[in-house]
Design an enzyme around this catalytic site. Sequence first.
Site, PDB file in Angstrom:
ATOM      1  CG  HIS A  43      -1.805  -1.027   1.492  1.00  7.27           C
ATOM      2  ND1 HIS A  43      -3.118  -0.924   1.127  1.00  7.27           N
ATOM      3  CD2 HIS A  43      -1.662  -2.256   2.053  1.00  7.27           C
ATOM      4  CE1 HIS A  43      -3.750  -2.051   1.450  1.00  7.27           C
ATOM      5  NE2 HIS A  43      -2.886  -2.876   2.013  1.00  7.27           N
ATOM      6  CE1 TYR A  72      -2.140   0.136   4.805  1.00  7.00           C
ATOM      7  CE2 TYR A  72      -1.459   1.927   6.243  1.00  7.00           C
ATOM      8  CZ  TYR A  72      -2.150   1.478   5.139  1.00  7.00           C
ATOM      9  OH  TYR A  72      -2.840   2.375   4.366  1.00  7.00           O
ATOM     10  CG  HIS A 149      -5.181  -1.667  -1.655  1.00  3.40           C
ATOM     11  ND1 HIS A 149      -5.488  -0.547  -0.926  1.00  3.40           N
ATOM     12  CD2 HIS A 149      -6.289  -2.457  -1.611  1.00  3.40           C
ATOM     13  CE1 HIS A 149      -6.729  -0.653  -0.465  1.00  3.40           C
ATOM     14  NE2 HIS A 149      -7.231  -1.796  -0.864  1.00  3.40           N
ATOM     15  CE  LYS A 157      -9.342   2.768  -0.984  1.00  2.60           C
ATOM     16  NZ  LYS A 157      -8.885   2.532   0.384  1.00  2.60           N
ATOM     17  CB  CYS A 159      -3.650   2.135  -2.982  1.00  2.00           C
ATOM     18  SG  CYS A 159      -2.666   1.439  -1.661  1.00  2.00           S
TER      19      CYS A 159
HETATM   20 ZN   LIG Z   1      -4.000   0.551  -0.069  1.00  2.00          ZN
END
Ligand SMILES: [Zn+2]
Length: 170
Positions: A43, A72, A149, A157, A159
């Site tokens: 991420h 995380y 991600h 997203k 990400c």
């Molecule tokens: Zn992420």
Amino acid sequence: MIDYHFPLSIGEEETLNERRLLTEVESGLMMNGPESVRFLVVHCSATRADRDYTVEQLLRDHKTRGFRTIGYHLYIRRNGEVTQHRRLLEVGAHVRGYNRCSIGICYEGGLSATDGKPADTRTPEQKQALRELLGKLHTLFPKALILGHCDLPGVKKACPCFQVMSEYTF
Ligand SMILES: [Zn+2]
């Protein structure tokens, strides 16, 4: 700097205080075992590359979202400093629907300093730290797929704002 303690943390017991056990639902829920780890998910913090996003800020933001601690497992600052926030086999809070079968690694940044748009803002120190971390995690969990991600189904997203799967092929 890599925290050389981290590969040893499997199976280490986390001390939870009594109040936390009574009041918080997600108090260190553990996966079933190393074979549960199917994904190593990278991420970004989605913060601008020219701004600090400290561990303290991250913790505050994740607590605001109702997490017990940082969601995380590992966090990498722009200077390459790595911190661990969950035991490796602890269920994280970083990717909807996959928390029980993944480890989350986040780097500080992911948004351009000039226009705030998604960008690969990793510093050389972050790239090195991420490579070392993923290498170690791959040794511990050789069957786990390394991905971003955004590579997981249903994720809209950007990400982590770079192609993880083509870069980390161990
Ligand atoms: Zn992420």
